[in-house]
Write an enzyme that holds these catalytic residues in place. Structure first.
Site, PDB file in Angstrom:
ATOM      1  N   SER A 149       0.834  -1.197   0.000  1.00  7.61           N
ATOM      2  CA  SER A 149       0.000   0.000   0.000  1.00  7.61           C
ATOM      3  C   SER A 149       0.871   1.251   0.000  1.00  7.61           C
ATOM      4  O   SER A 149       1.993   1.246   0.534  1.00  7.61           O
ATOM      5  CB  SER A 149      -0.858  -0.014   1.280  1.00  7.61           C
ATOM      6  OG  SER A 149      -1.441   1.239   1.508  1.00  7.61           O
ATOM      7  N   TYR A 173      -1.880  -1.129  10.992  1.00  9.89           N
ATOM      8  CA  TYR A 173      -2.163  -1.672   9.650  1.00  9.89           C
ATOM      9  C   TYR A 173      -0.983  -1.390   8.717  1.00  9.89           C
ATOM     10  O   TYR A 173      -0.442  -2.298   8.075  1.00  9.89           O
ATOM     11  CB  TYR A 173      -3.452  -1.064   9.078  1.00  9.89           C
ATOM     12  CG  TYR A 173      -3.566  -1.269   7.580  1.00  9.89           C
ATOM     13  CD1 TYR A 173      -3.804  -2.535   7.045  1.00  9.89           C
ATOM     14  CD2 TYR A 173      -3.386  -0.199   6.689  1.00  9.89           C
ATOM     15  CE1 TYR A 173      -3.865  -2.731   5.672  1.00  9.89           C
ATOM     16  CE2 TYR A 173      -3.451  -0.392   5.319  1.00  9.89           C
ATOM     17  CZ  TYR A 173      -3.691  -1.658   4.814  1.00  9.89           C
ATOM     18  OH  TYR A 173      -3.747  -1.857   3.457  1.00  9.89           O
ATOM     19  N   LYS A 177       2.014  -3.876   6.848  1.00 10.23           N
ATOM     20  CA  LYS A 177       2.412  -3.917   5.424  1.00 10.23           C
ATOM     21  C   LYS A 177       3.917  -3.691   5.290  1.00 10.23           C
ATOM     22  O   LYS A 177       4.591  -4.372   4.520  1.00 10.23           O
ATOM     23  CB  LYS A 177       1.660  -2.837   4.621  1.00 10.23           C
ATOM     24  CG  LYS A 177       0.180  -3.099   4.474  1.00 10.23           C
ATOM     25  CD  LYS A 177      -0.088  -4.236   3.514  1.00 10.23           C
ATOM     26  CE  LYS A 177      -1.529  -4.678   3.525  1.00 10.23           C
ATOM     27  NZ  LYS A 177      -1.806  -5.901   2.806  1.00 10.23           N
TER      28      LYS A 177
HETATM   29  P1  NAD Z   1     -10.866  -7.107   1.326  1.00  7.09           P
HETATM   30  O1  NAD Z   1     -11.030  -7.128   2.791  1.00  7.09           O
HETATM   31  O2  NAD Z   1     -12.058  -6.869   0.485  1.00  7.09           O
HETATM   32  O3  NAD Z   1     -10.179  -8.474   0.839  1.00  7.09           O
HETATM   33  C1  NAD Z   1      -9.276  -9.181   1.633  1.00  7.09           C
HETATM   34  C2  NAD Z   1      -9.701 -10.636   1.617  1.00  7.09           C
HETATM   35  O4  NAD Z   1      -8.800 -11.387   2.421  1.00  7.09           O
HETATM   36  C3  NAD Z   1     -11.098 -10.845   2.196  1.00  7.09           C
HETATM   37  O5  NAD Z   1     -11.862 -11.633   1.302  1.00  7.09           O
HETATM   38  C4  NAD Z   1     -10.860 -11.589   3.511  1.00  7.09           C
HETATM   39  O6  NAD Z   1     -11.912 -12.483   3.821  1.00  7.09           O
HETATM   40  C5  NAD Z   1      -9.551 -12.302   3.199  1.00  7.09           C
HETATM   41  N1  NAD Z   1      -8.733 -12.624   4.384  1.00  7.09           N
HETATM   42  C6  NAD Z   1      -8.387 -11.775   5.389  1.00  7.09           C
HETATM   43  N2  NAD Z   1      -7.627 -12.434   6.284  1.00  7.09           N
HETATM   44  C7  NAD Z   1      -7.487 -13.701   5.826  1.00  7.09           C
HETATM   45  C8  NAD Z   1      -6.831 -14.850   6.304  1.00  7.09           C
HETATM   46  N3  NAD Z   1      -6.177 -14.839   7.478  1.00  7.09           N
HETATM   47  N4  NAD Z   1      -6.873 -15.986   5.584  1.00  7.09           N
HETATM   48  C9  NAD Z   1      -7.551 -16.025   4.411  1.00  7.09           C
HETATM   49  N5  NAD Z   1      -8.221 -14.973   3.910  1.00  7.09           N
HETATM   50  C10 NAD Z   1      -8.186 -13.824   4.609  1.00  7.09           C
HETATM   51  O7  NAD Z   1      -9.721  -6.044   0.997  1.00  7.09           O
HETATM   52  P2  NAD Z   1      -9.276  -5.441  -0.395  1.00  7.09           P
HETATM   53  O8  NAD Z   1      -9.673  -4.025  -0.432  1.00  7.09           O
HETATM   54  O9  NAD Z   1      -9.656  -6.336  -1.497  1.00  7.09           O
HETATM   55  O10 NAD Z   1      -7.703  -5.472  -0.180  1.00  7.09           O
HETATM   56  C11 NAD Z   1      -6.911  -6.560  -0.609  1.00  7.09           C
HETATM   57  C12 NAD Z   1      -5.502  -6.356  -0.103  1.00  7.09           C
HETATM   58  O11 NAD Z   1      -5.007  -5.114  -0.598  1.00  7.09           O
HETATM   59  C13 NAD Z   1      -5.386  -6.274   1.425  1.00  7.09           C
HETATM   60  O12 NAD Z   1      -4.209  -6.932   1.813  1.00  7.09           O
HETATM   61  C14 NAD Z   1      -5.273  -4.795   1.685  1.00  7.09           C
HETATM   62  O13 NAD Z   1      -4.561  -4.523   2.869  1.00  7.09           O
HETATM   63  C15 NAD Z   1      -4.528  -4.312   0.459  1.00  7.09           C
HETATM   64  N6  NAD Z   1      -4.785  -2.907   0.151  1.00  7.09           N
HETATM   65  C16 NAD Z   1      -6.058  -2.469  -0.005  1.00  7.09           C
HETATM   66  C17 NAD Z   1      -6.317  -1.141  -0.269  1.00  7.09           C
HETATM   67  C18 NAD Z   1      -7.732  -0.641  -0.413  1.00  7.09           C
HETATM   68  O14 NAD Z   1      -7.942   0.570  -0.358  1.00  7.09           O
HETATM   69  N7  NAD Z   1      -8.719  -1.487  -0.632  1.00  7.09           N
HETATM   70  C19 NAD Z   1      -5.249  -0.238  -0.408  1.00  7.09           C
HETATM   71  C20 NAD Z   1      -3.948  -0.722  -0.270  1.00  7.09           C
HETATM   72  C21 NAD Z   1      -3.737  -2.060   0.001  1.00  7.09           C
HETATM   73  C1  UD1 Z   2      -6.807   5.234   4.063  1.00 10.87           C
HETATM   74  C2  UD1 Z   2      -5.862   4.788   5.144  1.00 10.87           C
HETATM   75  C3  UD1 Z   2      -4.697   4.061   4.490  1.00 10.87           C
HETATM   76  C4  UD1 Z   2      -5.201   2.899   3.638  1.00 10.87           C
HETATM   77  C5  UD1 Z   2      -6.210   3.429   2.622  1.00 10.87           C
HETATM   78  C6  UD1 Z   2      -6.841   2.334   1.809  1.00 10.87           C
HETATM   79  C7  UD1 Z   2      -6.081   6.335   7.027  1.00 10.87           C
HETATM   80  C8  UD1 Z   2      -5.422   7.401   7.798  1.00 10.87           C
HETATM   81  N1  UD1 Z   2      -5.417   5.927   5.932  1.00 10.87           N
HETATM   82  O1  UD1 Z   2      -6.116   6.062   3.164  1.00 10.87           O
HETATM   83  O2  UD1 Z   2      -3.807   3.567   5.478  1.00 10.87           O
HETATM   84  O3  UD1 Z   2      -4.123   2.277   2.960  1.00 10.87           O
HETATM   85  O4  UD1 Z   2      -7.264   4.133   3.318  1.00 10.87           O
HETATM   86  O5  UD1 Z   2      -7.640   1.525   2.599  1.00 10.87           O
HETATM   87  O6  UD1 Z   2      -7.139   5.829   7.377  1.00 10.87           O
HETATM   88  N2  UD1 Z   2     -12.182  11.485   3.727  1.00 10.87           N
HETATM   89  C9  UD1 Z   2     -13.172  12.356   4.113  1.00 10.87           C
HETATM   90  N3  UD1 Z   2     -14.316  11.825   4.641  1.00 10.87           N
HETATM   91  C10 UD1 Z   2     -14.505  10.485   4.796  1.00 10.87           C
HETATM   92  C11 UD1 Z   2     -13.478   9.615   4.382  1.00 10.87           C
HETATM   93  C12 UD1 Z   2     -12.329  10.156   3.870  1.00 10.87           C
HETATM   94  O7  UD1 Z   2     -13.024  13.569   3.995  1.00 10.87           O
HETATM   95  O8  UD1 Z   2     -15.556  10.071   5.287  1.00 10.87           O
HETATM   96  C13 UD1 Z   2     -10.949  12.062   3.128  1.00 10.87           C
HETATM   97  C14 UD1 Z   2      -9.694  11.738   3.903  1.00 10.87           C
HETATM   98  O9  UD1 Z   2      -9.464  12.697   4.890  1.00 10.87           O
HETATM   99  C15 UD1 Z   2      -8.646  11.751   2.786  1.00 10.87           C
HETATM  100  C16 UD1 Z   2      -9.420  11.269   1.551  1.00 10.87           C
HETATM  101  O10 UD1 Z   2     -10.794  11.481   1.854  1.00 10.87           O
HETATM  102  O11 UD1 Z   2      -8.205  13.056   2.556  1.00 10.87           O
HETATM  103  C17 UD1 Z   2      -9.212   9.799   1.252  1.00 10.87           C
HETATM  104  O12 UD1 Z   2      -9.494   9.050   2.413  1.00 10.87           O
HETATM  105  P1  UD1 Z   2      -9.579   7.448   2.398  1.00 10.87           P
HETATM  106  O13 UD1 Z   2     -10.476   7.008   1.320  1.00 10.87           O
HETATM  107  O14 UD1 Z   2      -9.899   7.006   3.788  1.00 10.87           O
HETATM  108  O15 UD1 Z   2      -8.111   6.998   1.988  1.00 10.87           O
HETATM  109  P2  UD1 Z   2      -6.701   7.393   2.630  1.00 10.87           P
HETATM  110  O16 UD1 Z   2      -6.838   8.320   3.789  1.00 10.87           O
HETATM  111  O17 UD1 Z   2      -5.838   7.845   1.529  1.00 10.87           O
END
Ligand code: NAD
Ligand code: UD1
Length: 366
Positions: A149, A173, A177
């Site tokens: 991330s 979190y 990572k």
């Molecule tokens: P998500 O929660 O929708 O998907 C994660 C999946 O992993 C889920 O289906 C959950 O059931 C499964 N899981 C969790 N723990 C597990 C375990 N111990 N064993 C087996 N399965 C398990 O999340 P996502 O948004 O699809 O994210 C996927 C990955 O990308 C995550 O590792 C997350 O940290 C990373 N990531 C997500 C974002 C985002 O904004 N969505 C941003 C940066 C990184």
């Molecule tokens: C957040 C997490 C980051 C994670 C990412 C994806 C925090 C501090 N950071 O990032 O670790 O990798 O999500 O899951 O939580 N915002 C609003 N109102 C809301 C929600 C968000 O104003 O209800 C604003 C936030 O202040 C930010 C932007 O929208 O400026 C994006 O927020 P968000 O979608 O939560 O993503 P990140 O903060 O970038």
């Protein structure tokens, strides 16, 4: 055996071996494949000719997502319910399939929850990944694409952020990572037969254009796009915008939003790249972002236009741990993988809105 017959047998065996090798090169274990990004990636992998086995404990996803992926690809997808911390269960999976590599999405991802329950996050994300890596080593599967991330960059000093920028984190979190990245780096240093690609996602949003799969937060969303779409569909009253006094274009936070289907294609590009390599790659982090910054207010306006309605909002104070601006340099992904994001903010809003309107309660809508 006469010579022509011998040659015939030889060629048949060779063809069978080639087909087998091709199949092996195409089979991918997708941990967390039932989740938001994983489900979209499974479709992209299938379309690109890969064979997918999903391994997920459904702790943050629904089997309905797996059903919908199956119906979108027109065939049942291989699904195993299991936990990445369960070494015996993983062993059974690796014994039953010959994988080319693993895409590792499985993990917990809620920042606030990680502050309240750090042990749960380190156990699930870090211990789970270490168990997975141990079993991969046992079965000589040494190619991994890992969901990292942009959070590992902390509060960036220089924008756009490239892969060599300093890394730091402020919450469990993010720390989980970053710790996994350190584990992968050390592993690559210890044994040069590994290829380990952490893809550092910026802000994934959007949904499949069919409106059948998308992001389905369990509770009130923490992230901006699902919050906006739940306000638009009437589930939430109004958006709180965290801070209007950042040094940005309009005072609100700026992020690099990337469509989840572009992100899915980034995983296909990473696997294709792994397939082309004659030598192992070691530890190779790559940003997946659009390279463009969009402010919170700009996203709200774009969503309003797509949904043809006002999104009520109020400004509130800054959210603890938030940074002003964050966007990627996406050059490395383009140079190495030949990948770049192609979909616009309007596409992201349109696809989110379609998913949210058809499924106001996510996968529980039916
Ligand atoms: P998500 O929660 O929708 O998907 C994660 C999946 O992993 C889920 O289906 C959950 O059931 C499964 N899981 C969790 N723990 C597990 C375990 N111990 N064993 C087996 N399965 C398990 O999340 P996502 O948004 O699809 O994210 C996927 C990955 O990308 C995550 O590792 C997350 O940290 C990373 N990531 C997500 C974002 C985002 O904004 N969505 C941003 C940066 C990184
Ligand atoms: C957040 C997490 C980051 C994670 C990412 C994806 C925090 C501090 N950071 O990032 O670790 O990798 O999500 O899951 O939580 N915002 C609003 N109102 C809301 C929600 C968000 O104003 O209800 C604003 C936030 O202040 C930010 C932007 O929208 O400026 C994006 O927020 P968000 O979608 O939560 O993503 P990140 O903060 O970038």
């Amino acid at each position: 055996m006469k010579a022509p017959l011998q040659w015939g047998v030889f060629f048949c065996l060779k063809i069978a071996l080639d087909i087998n090798m091709e199949n092996y090169k195409n089979k991918i274990l997708v941990t967390g494949g039932a989740g938001y990004i994983g489900s979209h990636t499974c479709i992209a992998l299938h379309e690109a000719g890969y064979e997918v086995v999903i391994y997920d404990n459904l702790s943050n996803s629904s089997f309905e997502a797996v059903n919908r992926v199956s119906s979108l690809i027109g065939q049942p997808i291989d699904f195993i319910e299991g936990d990445i911390r369960d070494a015996d269960s993983l062993r059974q999976v690796f014994a039953a399939h010959q994988f080319f590599g693993v895409i590792h999405f499985a993990g917990l991802k809620a920042v606030g929850e990680s502050v309240a329950k750090p042990l749960m996050y380190y156990d699930n994300n870090v211990s789970g990944t270490i168990t997975l890596l141990k079993i991969m080593a046992e079965y000589e599967v040494k190619k991994l694409v890992f969901s990292s991330s942009a959070t590992v960059y902390g509060d960036p000093e220089i924008l756009p952020i490239n892969e060599d920028s300093p890394r730091s984190c402020t919450n469990p979190y993010g720390q989980s990572k970053l710790t996994i990245e350190h584990v992968l780096e050390d592993l690559a240093l210890s044994d040069n037969s590994w290829s380990l690609i952490p893809l550092r996602y910026f802000n994934p949003v959007g949904a499949h254009p069919s409106g059948q799969i998308g992001e389905d937060p369990n509770d009130i969303p923490n992230n901006l796009m699902p919050y906006i779409s739940q306000v638009a569909v009437g589930k939430l009253d109004q958006l709180s915008i965290f801070g209007d006094d950042y040094a940005t274009v309009d005072g609100t936070g700026v992020r690099d939003f990337i469509h989840v289907t572009d992100l899915a294609q980034g995983h296909v590009a990473a696997l294709n790249y792994l397939k082309q390599q004659k030598q192992s790659l070691g530890f190779l982090p790559i940003n997946l972002g659009s390279g463009k910054g969009t402010s919170v207010l700009e996203l709200v306006r774009a969503f309003s236009a797509v949904a043809a309605q006002d999104i009520p909002f109020q400004f509130v104070g800054r959210r603890a741990g938030d940074i002003a601006s964050c966007y990627a340099s996406a050059d490395k992904a383009q140079e190495l993988l030949g990948w770049k994001a192609s979909l616009s903010i309007t596409d992201m809003c349109q696809d989110t809105w379609r998913w949210q309107s058809i499924n106001p309660n996510g996968y529980n809508s039916i």
